[in-house]
Design a protein around this motif. Structure first.
Motif, PDB file in Angstrom:
ATOM      1  N   UNK A 239       0.792  -1.341   0.063  1.00 42.28           N
ATOM      2  CA  UNK A 239       0.038   0.147  -0.047  1.00 42.28           C
ATOM      3  C   UNK A 239       0.936   1.432   0.051  1.00 42.28           C
ATOM      4  N   UNK A 240       1.882   1.215   0.799  1.00 45.94           N
ATOM      5  CA  UNK A 240       2.802   2.452   0.750  1.00 45.94           C
ATOM      6  C   UNK A 240       3.321   2.536  -0.327  1.00 45.94           C
ATOM      7  N   UNK A 241       3.711   1.638  -0.984  1.00 49.71           N
ATOM      8  CA  UNK A 241       4.758   1.755  -2.375  1.00 49.71           C
ATOM      9  C   UNK A 241       3.671   2.125  -3.388  1.00 49.71           C
ATOM     10  N   UNK A 242       2.487   1.857  -3.383  1.00 54.08           N
ATOM     11  CA  UNK A 242       1.325   2.103  -4.343  1.00 54.08           C
ATOM     12  C   UNK A 242       0.976   3.838  -4.200  1.00 54.08           C
ATOM     13  N   UNK A 243       0.848   4.135  -2.849  1.00 51.41           N
ATOM     14  CA  UNK A 243       0.623   5.659  -2.583  1.00 51.41           C
ATOM     15  C   UNK A 243       1.912   6.496  -2.972  1.00 51.41           C
TER      16      UNK A 243
ATOM     17  N   UNK B   6      15.000   7.674  -2.711  1.00 51.37           N
ATOM     18  CA  UNK B   6      15.834   8.350  -1.356  1.00 51.37           C
ATOM     19  C   UNK B   6      15.117   9.547  -1.177  1.00 51.37           C
ATOM     20  N   UNK B   7      14.747  10.370  -2.373  1.00 51.40           N
ATOM     21  CA  UNK B   7      14.218  11.592  -2.059  1.00 51.40           C
ATOM     22  C   UNK B   7      12.565  11.503  -1.385  1.00 51.40           C
ATOM     23  N   UNK B   8      11.980  10.385  -1.639  1.00 47.74           N
ATOM     24  CA  UNK B   8      10.713  10.048  -1.228  1.00 47.74           C
ATOM     25  C   UNK B   8      10.760   9.723   0.325  1.00 47.74           C
ATOM     26  N   UNK B   9      11.956   8.980   0.548  1.00 47.26           N
ATOM     27  CA  UNK B   9      11.952   8.505   1.974  1.00 47.26           C
ATOM     28  C   UNK B   9      12.348   9.921   2.875  1.00 47.26           C
ATOM     29  N   UNK B  10      13.145  10.767   2.336  1.00 46.30           N
ATOM     30  CA  UNK B  10      13.456  11.755   2.970  1.00 46.30           C
ATOM     31  C   UNK B  10      12.244  12.730   3.402  1.00 46.30           C
ATOM     32  N   UNK B  11      11.533  12.801   2.358  1.00 45.36           N
ATOM     33  CA  UNK B  11      10.328  13.743   2.432  1.00 45.36           C
ATOM     34  C   UNK B  11       9.353  12.907   3.380  1.00 45.36           C
TER      35      UNK B  11
END
Lengths: 373, 273
Positions: A239-243, B6-11
């Motif tokens: 779900x998190x990946x999808x989001x 990585x950017x997503x994780x940081x966000x």
């Protein structure tokens, strides 16, 4: 000690102290005897205790010895009175019970010294009357001064009698109460021990039967639960990946704080609800969820059963502990006190109501009977 | 792709951090509001009158003050003042002031020790007092006052100790009563010794017929012993009141709250009113 009894003891003790100090002072202060002048019988010479000491007459010296003895007894009464007062205060503090009881008992011996001093003073008066040359001093009219102190001596004796009369029954009551309370405590302890042993046996038997009979069910439930435990984590990841991938552009515009609750928590809730169900039905205490961690995913049946048994036993132990703690230890339901107004004579008196059932009361003034519900 | 991730994780990390911060701010705001309310409407905690009241611990200071005053009085003031007519006409009067050692202070010529007040008559019988009574009172009184000063010092130290260590009410009151009891005993003993002087005044009045022909218009005042006697009776009264107050403290603790009033639940012969 009952506060009303303590109050009465205190009052009587103060009375004893007051009378004894007063009498001691009066014995020194008042002119006790007088001697008529042989040359002029109208003139009388007065003697107080100190003057008797300095006189050369033997009769006065003997009388002075009597008064000195009385003063000694009065001193003993004063010291005992102060000591018993201190004992009473210590008794009320519920500390040093043995010392307080001892001091109070010493206070009860005051009756002996009071009676002795009273008797000696009576003898002193009688001796003076018997003597021809010495008279009892009278300042105003025919009333003798020594009779004033005699009245106070009698009052002192009465006060000491009342003191012992109040003190000894209260002591006996306290002793009876303490004995009863000890007996009840012992009985309760015995009952507890027996009941605990019976309960433990019963519980052990119940646990055995439950564990043997429902082993299969539990195993099945464990397998299901472990599955459920792993599923939400995977679901959450997906779900998190999808989001992340789908709503990446929208995220910047939207307020991230107004997010819906995370799917992990929901999944956990679901699992928790599912965990509760098998145990609630079977009236078995729920084992802690953390005892079945991912590390202890038991492939072998034996390991599962052992861990589960451990959890069960710990849960039972906890339950037992809670039940033992919740039980009131040695607490008695005390009767409530009420101020009650008599409908007939409007006399207000204190009545004790039994916690169980109806209590009958009687007005101490007019004798009207009634009931407190 | 990896950079993007990585950017997503940081966000995400920053978002979670902001969430936490916002929660903290919320909690802080709530606490601040609560504090404001408390400041505006302070809620006074009702103190238990029965449990938190400690005994009157200034007995030591009172004792010290009074005993020092008594010492000063006994040393500085004259013990006896005598005034009588020297001649039968009443033209010339004689006045003497005697100190604690029974030495005449206002006449330097007569500095001899006296065994009797008046040589012409046996005054000890008529007055009921002897010069030895003066010396004995001073001797005994001195030791009584020394012991009272010692008790006062010990008691003040105890009071300070009690304030610092915050001893229980029971122990402090018990010790307090013990001290008060000892002081009361000492006071009674001093009164017992000094009452002789008051008694002699009454005896002089009663035996005036015998004294007057020899010492006309005799006036005797025992200054220092009388003042000290009254002070000591006051101290005795204070000690007894202290003992009484200590008793009351325990009485109130034992009683606790007053019993409930139930006038309406009362019924008689099975019938409720």
């Amino acid at each position: 000690m009952n506060p009303t009894v303590a109050r009465s003891i205190k009052k009587l003790n103060i009375l004893i102290l007051f009378f004894s100090i007063l009498l001691l002072m009066l014995n020194i202060f008042l002119p006790l005897v007088a001697i008529k002048n042989p040359s002029d019988p109208t003139q009388t010479q007065y003697f107080n205790l100190n003057a008797m000491r300095y006189s050369d007459e033997k009769q006065l010296e003997e009388l002075k010895k009597d008064i000195d003895e009385i003063n000694l007894y009065l001193w003993v009464v004063i010291i005992i009175g102060i000591v018993s007062f201190i004992g009473l205060i210590i008794k009320l503090s519920n500390k040093l019970n043995i010392i307080s009881n001892l001091l109070m008992i010493i206070g009860a011996t005051n009756i002996i010294f009071c009676s002795l001093s009273c008797v000696y003073y009576m003898f002193f008066i009688k001796n003076v009357i018997d003597l021809n040359s010495v008279l009892l001093a009278s300042i105003i009219g025919p009333f003798r001064v020594s009779y004033i102190s005699l009245i106070f001596f009698i009052l002192l004796l009465l006060a000491s009698v009342a003191y012992t009369g109040v003190l000894i029954p209260s002591f006996l009551k306290d002793l009876k109460k303490s004995k009863k309370s000890q007996e009840t405590k012992d009985q309760k302890k015995k009952d507890k021990k027996t009941s605990d042993s019976i309960e433990t046996n019963k519980e052990k038997e119940a646990v055995k039967t439950q564990s043997d009979g429902k082993k299969y069910k539990i195993k099945a439930w464990q397998a299901e639960r472990l599955k459920d435990f792993n599923e939400p984590v995977e679901k959450q990841k997906e779900e998190t990946e999808k989001l992340l991938f789908s709503n990446h552009s929208k995220k910047a515009k939207e307020d991230p704080l107004e997010k819906k609750p995370e799917p992990i928590i929901e999944a956990e809730k679901q699992t928790k609800e599912e965990i509760k169900t098998p145990f609630q039905k079977e009236n078995i205490k729920k084992p802690e969820a953390r005892q079945f961690d991912s590390e202890t995913k038991l492939s072998e049946d034996t390991k599962e059963t052992k861990s589960f048994e451990k959890a069960l036993t710990s849960a039972i132990d906890k339950k037992k502990g809670i039940s033992n703690n919740t039980k009131p230890e040695g607490k008695q339901i005390l009767p409530q006190k009420f101020n009650v107004k008599c409908p007939k004579c409007t006399y207000i008196f204190e009545a004790e109501k039994n916690p169980e059932g109806v209590t009958k009361i009687k007005c101490p003034k007019c004798g009207k009977e009634g009931i407190i519900k | 792709m990896e950079e993007f991730k990585n950017e997503e994780l940081e966000e995400d990390f920053f978002l979670s951090h902001r969430q936490k911060e916002k929660k903290k701010e919320k909690i802080l705001d709530q606490d601040f509001e609560k504090a404001k309310e408390i400041k505006q409407n302070p809620v006074r905690k009702k103190e238990d009158k029965y449990t938190k009241k400690k005994p009157f611990l200034k007995l030591g200071i009172i004792l010290l003050i009074f005993t020092i005053i008594c010492f000063i009085i006994l040393d500085a003031l004259p013990w006896m003042y005598i005034k009588f007519d020297a001649s039968n006409d009443g033209t010339s009067q004689v006045e003497y002031y005697y100190d604690k050692n029974f030495v005449i202070t206002n006449n330097e010529e007569q500095n001899e020790t006296i065994n009797n007040f008046f040589e012409s008559i046996n005054s000890n019988i008529y007055m009921g007092i002897n010069p030895t009574d003066f010396s004995s009172l001073y001797y005994h009184g001195k030791y009584i006052f020394y012991s009272m000063i010692a008790i006062g010092i010990v008691f003040t130290i105890f009071a300070i100790f009690d304030k610092k260590r915050n001893l229980s009410i029971e122990t402090s009151t018990i010790i307090h009563t013990l001290f008060a009891g000892i002081v009361a005993g000492l006071c009674i003993y001093f009164i017992f010794l000094s009452v002789k002087f008051l008694a002699s005044v009454i005896l002089i009045v009663l035996n005036y017929r015998f004294i007057n022909p020899i010492l006309p218009n005799l006036v005797i005042v025992y200054l220092a012993p009388m003042i000290v006697l009254f002070i000591m009776t006051g101290v005795l009264k204070v000690t007894f009141s202290v003992i009484k107050s200590n008793f009351k403290i325990f009485e109130k603790i034992k009683e606790g709250k007053k019993p409930k009033k139930s006038f309406y639940n009362y019924g008689y012969r099975g019938k409720t009113r």
